[in-house]
Design an enzyme around this catalytic site. Sequence first.
Site, PDB file in Angstrom:
ATOM      1  CG  HIS A   1      18.983  15.932 -17.911  1.00  0.00           C
ATOM      2  ND1 HIS A   1      17.651  15.608 -17.830  1.00  0.00           N
ATOM      3  CD2 HIS A   1      19.550  14.979 -18.704  1.00  0.00           C
ATOM      4  CE1 HIS A   1      17.411  14.527 -18.553  1.00  0.00           C
ATOM      5  NE2 HIS A   1      18.555  14.136 -19.088  1.00  0.00           N
TER       6      HIS A   1
ATOM      7  CG  HIS B   1      21.997   3.370 -23.468  1.00  0.00           C
ATOM      8  ND1 HIS B   1      23.358   3.442 -23.269  1.00  0.00           N
ATOM      9  CD2 HIS B   1      21.710   2.050 -23.606  1.00  0.00           C
ATOM     10  CE1 HIS B   1      23.871   2.215 -23.275  1.00  0.00           C
ATOM     11  NE2 HIS B   1      22.900   1.364 -23.483  1.00  0.00           N
TER      12      HIS B   1
ATOM     13  CB  SER C   1      20.601  13.245 -22.213  1.00  0.00           C
ATOM     14  OG  SER C   1      20.365  12.740 -20.926  1.00  0.00           O
TER      15      SER C   1
ATOM     16  CD  GLU D   1      16.839   4.337 -27.333  1.00  0.00           C
ATOM     17  OE1 GLU D   1      16.390   3.182 -27.097  1.00  0.00           O
ATOM     18  OE2 GLU D   1      17.472   5.013 -26.505  1.00  0.00           O
TER      19      GLU D   1
ATOM     20  CG  ASP E   1      24.442  -2.342 -27.978  1.00  0.00           C
ATOM     21  OD1 ASP E   1      23.630  -2.543 -27.067  1.00  0.00           O
ATOM     22  OD2 ASP E   1      25.677  -2.305 -27.811  1.00  0.00           O
ATOM     23  N   GLY E   2      24.162   0.973 -27.972  1.00  0.00           N
ATOM     24  CA  GLY E   2      25.045   2.048 -27.554  1.00  0.00           C
ATOM     25  C   GLY E   2      26.483   1.623 -27.371  1.00  0.00           C
TER      26      GLY E   2
ATOM     27  CG  ASP F   1      21.172   7.568 -19.043  1.00  0.00           C
ATOM     28  OD1 ASP F   1      21.068   6.895 -18.013  1.00  0.00           O
ATOM     29  OD2 ASP F   1      20.278   8.328 -19.462  1.00  0.00           O
TER      30      ASP F   1
END
Length: 280
Positions: free
Chosen positions: A19, A42, A100, A118, A143-144, A164
Amino acid sequence: MLSYRHAFHAGNHADVLKHAVLALLLEALRSKQAPFRYLETHAGAGVYDLDSPEARRNAEHEQGIGRIRAQAGSPPALAGYLAALDAVSGPGGRARYPGSPRVARHLLRPDDRMVLCELHPADHALLRAEFAGDRQVAVHRTDGYQGLKAFLPPPERRGLVLIDPPYEVKDEYRQVVAALGAAHRRWPTGIYALWYPVLDTTTHARLLQDLVQSGLRRVLLAELRVRPEDGPRGMKGSGMVIINPPWRLDRTLEALLPWLWDVLDPEHRGGWRMEWLVPE
């Protein structure tokens, strides 16, 4: 697999590194007037209650953001990150930690936009509730890696992608490199930030080698370890790989990482490094 829940790890040493770097990247984007877009693959739940049973199980935040907060002062490079922490303080002093998405949202300007992916049903529900009614934020249960295909390049043509993943399966290390390469081909001028855990001496080394061999250019690495790599099983540290980093980010990280290491690893069992994996 969808078994990973970040609530158990919120605010730990890996979050601090991730971060802090994320805030620096967004602040660099803010330095130019044109709007930008932030995409996260994600995203998690968005905000985490550090008094929850999940967070208190191992209390990882005490050795992470707790140590940062205990310092009498901090480097100017952490100002944006720490301001995002202050912005999510709960009522009555309840301890909350921004994921994030909340760090990013704090640093968006009125014309900037954010897209969050997500897949976990529980975290997706929390994420949607967190940003309900916020017209600058779009939340998708997807799905990312599919999100990288669907949402790039962005209309603004400026922005940042944070990748991530939970790395629940070993194949994900190869998958993330392939996905990053494909995304870069669709949008070569974007900034990409990839987080990875340091679990042992070989797994993340293969990831970094695959990145070197991928053909990507301008690849910067920032890594922070709070335990020796040959120590007991578990996460020893983490790293951030940045493609197309902003000007002088390397110098900023070269000054910031030793400070973070001193605070997060006071016994100096681990280490830090900042290097160009692939230059221009």
